[in-house]
Motif scaffolding. Structure first.
Motif, short mmCIF file in Angstrom:
data_model
loop_
_atom_site.label_atom_id
_atom_site.label_comp_id
_atom_site.label_asym_id
_atom_site.label_seq_id
_atom_site.Cartn_x
_atom_site.Cartn_y
_atom_site.Cartn_z
N ASP A 1 56.90 45.65 41.39
CA ASP A 1 55.60 45.78 42.05
C ASP A 1 55.13 47.23 41.86
OD1 ASP A 1 53.38 45.91 43.71
OD2 ASP A 1 54.38 45.06 45.45
N LEU B 1 51.17 43.54 40.45
CA LEU B 1 50.77 43.95 41.79
C LEU B 1 50.95 42.70 42.65
CD1 LEU B 1 49.66 46.40 43.28
CD2 LEU B 1 47.37 45.66 42.66
N LYS B 2 51.93 42.71 43.57
CA LYS B 2 52.25 41.51 44.33
C LYS B 2 51.08 40.99 45.15
CE LYS B 2 57.21 41.39 44.79
NZ LYS B 2 58.35 41.40 45.68
N THR B 3 50.15 41.83 45.49
CA THR B 3 49.00 41.40 46.28
C THR B 3 47.88 40.81 45.43
OG1 THR B 3 48.09 43.64 46.21
CG2 THR B 3 49.44 43.07 48.14
N CYS B 4 48.01 40.87 44.13
CA CYS B 4 46.99 40.39 43.20
C CYS B 4 47.05 38.87 43.08
CB CYS B 4 47.20 41.05 41.83
SG CYS B 4 46.20 40.38 40.52
N SER B 5 45.96 38.19 43.41
CA SER B 5 45.95 36.73 43.36
C SER B 5 46.12 36.21 41.93
CB SER B 5 44.67 36.18 43.98
OG SER B 5 43.53 36.66 43.29
N LYS C 1 52.74 48.87 42.96
CA LYS C 1 52.27 49.60 44.15
C LYS C 1 53.45 50.25 44.87
CE LYS C 1 49.40 49.23 48.24
NZ LYS C 1 48.54 48.35 49.04
N CYS D 1 47.89 37.69 39.51
CA CYS D 1 49.31 37.83 39.20
C CYS D 1 50.12 36.72 39.86
CB CYS D 1 49.83 39.20 39.64
SG CYS D 1 49.23 40.58 38.64
N LYS D 2 49.77 36.38 41.12
CA LYS D 2 50.46 35.30 41.83
C LYS D 2 50.28 33.98 41.09
CE LYS D 2 49.98 37.22 46.47
NZ LYS D 2 49.33 37.04 47.77
N THR E 1 46.94 51.51 39.60
CA THR E 1 46.01 50.40 39.36
C THR E 1 45.39 50.44 37.97
OG1 THR E 1 44.13 51.57 40.36
CG2 THR E 1 45.43 50.13 41.80
#
Length: 117
Positions: free
Chosen positions: A27, A4-8, A29, A10-11, A83
């Motif tokens: 991604d 999930l690109k918005t997941c800190s 999502k 995962c980042k 999710t």
């Protein structure tokens, strides 16, 4: 790599492993895994429960923790809601690394280091 690109988290993991090369990023999502992809991930992992994210807010909100879920239940839920896929999921060669636990990330890093030679 399913994430999930918005997941800190995962980042953070992506940043940690980017020195080992580029990964094809999916991604979830934007491109939720298809039925065939979910089935293949579960097959490689050894079951749907093993790719299921029990830390998901929806897992708690839906009261799923209190229920006894079967493999078919996990499959159905994974297909209904992106999710519910534990992330990130790395598929490298014939190996699979699922989730963001320290032990998993350490194994992933060690594997990547061993293939970099």
């Amino acid at each position: 790599m399913y994430l999930l690109k918005t997941c800190s988290t995962c980042k953070r993991i992506m940043k940690q492993v980017k020195e080992f090369g580029e990964f094809e990023i999916i991604d979830i999502k934007v491109n939720a895994p298809s039925e065939a992809e979910i089935d293949e991930l579960a097959k490689k992992a050894g079951g749907y429960e093993l790719i299921f994210n029990k830390q998901s807010q929806k897992y708690r909100l839906q009261g799923l923790k209190e229920k006894s879920l079967s493999e078919l239940d996990y499959r159905k839920l994974l297909l209904e809601e992106y999710t519910f896929l534990k992330r990130p999921v790395f598929l490298i060669d014939d190996k699979m690394f699922i989730g963001n636990g320290k032990a998993t990330v350490d194994l992933l890093t060690k594997y990547l280091m061993s293939t970099k030679k």
